[in-house]
Design an enzyme around this catalytic site. Structure first.
Site, PDB file in Angstrom:
ATOM      1  N   TRP A 128       0.869  -1.393  -0.325  1.00 29.00           N
ATOM      2  CA  TRP A 128      -0.062   0.172   0.065  1.00 29.00           C
ATOM      3  C   TRP A 128       0.248   1.378   0.193  1.00 29.00           C
ATOM      4  CZ3 TRP A 128      -1.796   2.878   5.041  1.00 29.00           C
ATOM      5  CH2 TRP A 128      -2.781   4.027   4.038  1.00 29.00           C
ATOM      6  N   ASP A 209      -1.133  -5.652   9.336  1.00 33.67           N
ATOM      7  CA  ASP A 209      -2.111  -4.649   8.779  1.00 33.67           C
ATOM      8  C   ASP A 209      -3.235  -5.106   8.572  1.00 33.67           C
ATOM      9  OD1 ASP A 209      -4.010  -2.643   7.657  1.00 33.67           O
ATOM     10  OD2 ASP A 209      -1.999  -1.880   5.870  1.00 33.67           O
ATOM     11  N   ALA A 211      -6.768  -4.573   7.379  1.00 34.06           N
ATOM     12  CA  ALA A 211      -7.130  -3.652   6.554  1.00 34.06           C
ATOM     13  C   ALA A 211      -9.086  -4.228   5.599  1.00 34.06           C
ATOM     14  CB  ALA A 211      -7.101  -2.765   5.709  1.00 34.06           C
ATOM     15  N   LYS A 244     -13.261  -0.643   5.589  1.00 29.91           N
ATOM     16  CA  LYS A 244     -14.090  -1.933   4.607  1.00 29.91           C
ATOM     17  C   LYS A 244     -15.448  -2.753   5.071  1.00 29.91           C
ATOM     18  CE  LYS A 244     -10.882   0.662   2.265  1.00 29.91           C
ATOM     19  NZ  LYS A 244     -10.176   0.783   1.840  1.00 29.91           N
TER      20      LYS A 244
HETATM   21  N1  PMP Z   1      -4.064  -0.471   5.139  1.00 29.27           N
HETATM   22  C1  PMP Z   1      -3.983  -1.067   3.983  1.00 29.27           C
HETATM   23  C2  PMP Z   1      -3.387  -1.625   2.933  1.00 29.27           C
HETATM   24  C3  PMP Z   1      -5.012  -0.226   3.272  1.00 29.27           C
HETATM   25  O1  PMP Z   1      -5.237  -0.731   2.155  1.00 29.27           O
HETATM   26  C4  PMP Z   1      -6.230   1.319   3.984  1.00 29.27           C
HETATM   27  C5  PMP Z   1      -6.988   1.482   3.065  1.00 29.27           C
HETATM   28  N2  PMP Z   1      -6.700   1.705   2.115  1.00 29.27           N
HETATM   29  C6  PMP Z   1      -5.628   1.392   4.628  1.00 29.27           C
HETATM   30  C7  PMP Z   1      -4.578   0.444   5.593  1.00 29.27           C
HETATM   31  C8  PMP Z   1      -5.991   1.938   5.630  1.00 29.27           C
HETATM   32  O2  PMP Z   1      -7.990   2.160   6.415  1.00 29.27           O
HETATM   33  P1  PMP Z   1      -7.990   3.486   6.325  1.00 29.27           P
HETATM   34  O3  PMP Z   1      -8.663   4.300   5.796  1.00 29.27           O
HETATM   35  O4  PMP Z   1      -9.299   3.004   7.686  1.00 29.27           O
HETATM   36  O5  PMP Z   1      -7.550   4.506   7.331  1.00 29.27           O
END
Ligand code: PMP
Length: 395
Positions: A128, A209, A211, A244
């Site tokens: 990411w 992580d 998510a 999500k």
């Molecule tokens: N980690 C990953 C791998 C993600 O894809 C995302 C969201 N795009 C996040 C963390 C962060 O999500 P949030 O919108 O809850 O801050």
């Protein structure tokens, strides 16, 4: 005068693509860009369990006073239980509610820097795009470990494991708990077992992580890696996002979780996380977290949420299969079969930047520059058309 001494910060590529898509006036344009779940109508509605919980939360609320530095405790307990179940005793879990997965990662990266100032953190290649700049902002040294083989669309597990086996106690590893972003390629349970054994052997420290819990194969299945590590290694950190799986994106609900080797070490971790929060943003917002707490602890709402999450997951799996089948039928080749094997919201197609650009210009088909597509953005009645476009770009 001071601002003119600065350089403009780099623009976020994903948000730039959103603007470009919006400005495109072609009626048949398709947005496979930003990572937001979409229903069959292409919208991102509020989940029904969330809507109901939100009504109750608003009705029951008697105050707007501060929630406290470590946030909504019921939320922290419910999320810890959702993620770890009984894989680790609760007195070894320290959790603070933080603004989304990003806020949670921010707290954890700072905690890592405090505890191990000389740490190098290893990120998957690719990962990411926010991971690296966030780690660097905290002052961590950043390296990568081999992860994705773009030729086959699979995880280069042997190379990944060889890299992990070479790490030591001053190193940290960031692992995607499930539904890897951007590739969609994930570790199998047997591979997680090997990662856990490697970390145990080398003493390298893991941050997970998480998510997309529930977007892959199911809540239990998607939590396998996190639970395995929690039961095997003495210390662990995990960033949970409710953006999500509860569709709460803008409410910024997440949890930063630290697992210590015993209750005393865990209490020290919690106090440091509280201190990091206090000096960052003082306290988290409550609304989204209270909705999640209610859903996870009230059996009817929980059942409804799990059913909706299952529908979302199954829809993405179906779209994956349809796209892979359509490409195979047209090309008589298995080059894109991996799309059906991937899990979660994304797949990295392995196209060149020129091919990605060609699809945008010629077919009004938008994806991220690295060729990541958002599976949930695929219009189900136009899968054949997408398959044709992708094949024409790679030929
Ligand atoms: N980690 C990953 C791998 C993600 O894809 C995302 C969201 N795009 C996040 C963390 C962060 O999500 P949030 O919108 O809850 O801050």
């Amino acid at each position: 005068m001071m601002f003119e001494t600065l350089k403009k910060a780099p623009a976020d590529k994903i948000f730039a693509l959103v603007a470009e898509f919006k400005a495109d006036d072609r009626a048949d344009k398709v947005d496979l860009g930003i990572g937001v779940y979409k229903d069959p109508h292409g919208s991102t509605p509020i989940m029904s369990a969330v809507k109901k919980a939100e009504h109750s939360v608003i009705g029951a609320a008697a105050t707007k006073t501060y929630v406290g530095v470590t946030g909504n405790r019921g939320f922290c307990d419910a999320v810890s239980d959702l993620v770890f179940a009984d894989s680790v005793p609760s007195d070894r879990i320290a959790a603070v509610q933080a603004p989304g997965g990003t806020g949670s990662l921010w707290v954890l990266f700072q905690l890592l820097k405090r505890a191990k100032p000389n740490a190098t953190i290893y990120l998957s290649d690719p990962t990411w795009p926010n991971h690296k700049p966030m780690c660097e902002a905290v002052g961590l040294k950043v390296e990568t470990y081999p992860y994705f083989d773009a030729e086959t669309g699979t995880v280069k597990f042997d190379e990944m494991l060889a890299c992990l086996d070479g790490l030591g106690p001053d190193d940290a590893v960031l692992l995607h708990g499930c539904c890897h972003n951007p590739t969609g390629a994930n570790l199998t349970p047997e591979q997680w077992d090997k990662v856990a054994a490697s970390l145990k052997k080398t003493g390298a420290f893991a941050i997970v992580d998480l998510a997309y819990l529930g977007f892959g194969d199911g809540i239990t299945e998607d939590a396998y890696g996190a639970r395995k590590l929690a039961s095997e290694v003495p210390e662990l950190m995990l960033a949970f996002s409710a953006s999500k799986n509860f569709g709460l994106y803008r409410e910024r609900a997440g949890a930063a979780i630290a697992i210590g080797k015993d209750a005393d070490a865990t209490a020290i971790a919690l106090s440091n996380m509280g201190n990091i929060v206090r000096t960052s943003y003082s306290q988290p917002p409550d609304h989204g977290a209270e909705i999640v707490r209610l859903i996870l602890t009230e059996p009817t709402l929980r059942a409804e949420w799990e059913t909706e999450l299952k529908e979302m997951r199954e829809r993405m799996a179906r779209l994956r299969q349809k796209l892979a089948d359509a490409i195979r039928e047209r090309s008589n080749a298995s080059d894109f079969d991996f799309v059906a094997e991937h899990r979660g919201m994304f797949s990295l197609l392995g196209l060149t930047p020129e091919q990605v650009d060609h699809l945008k210009v010629k077919n009004a088909l938008y994806m991220i520059g690295d060729s990541r597509i958002n599976i949930a953005g695929i219009p189900e009645d136009r899968v054949g058309e997408l398959a044709d476009a992708i094949l024409s770009a790679v030929r």
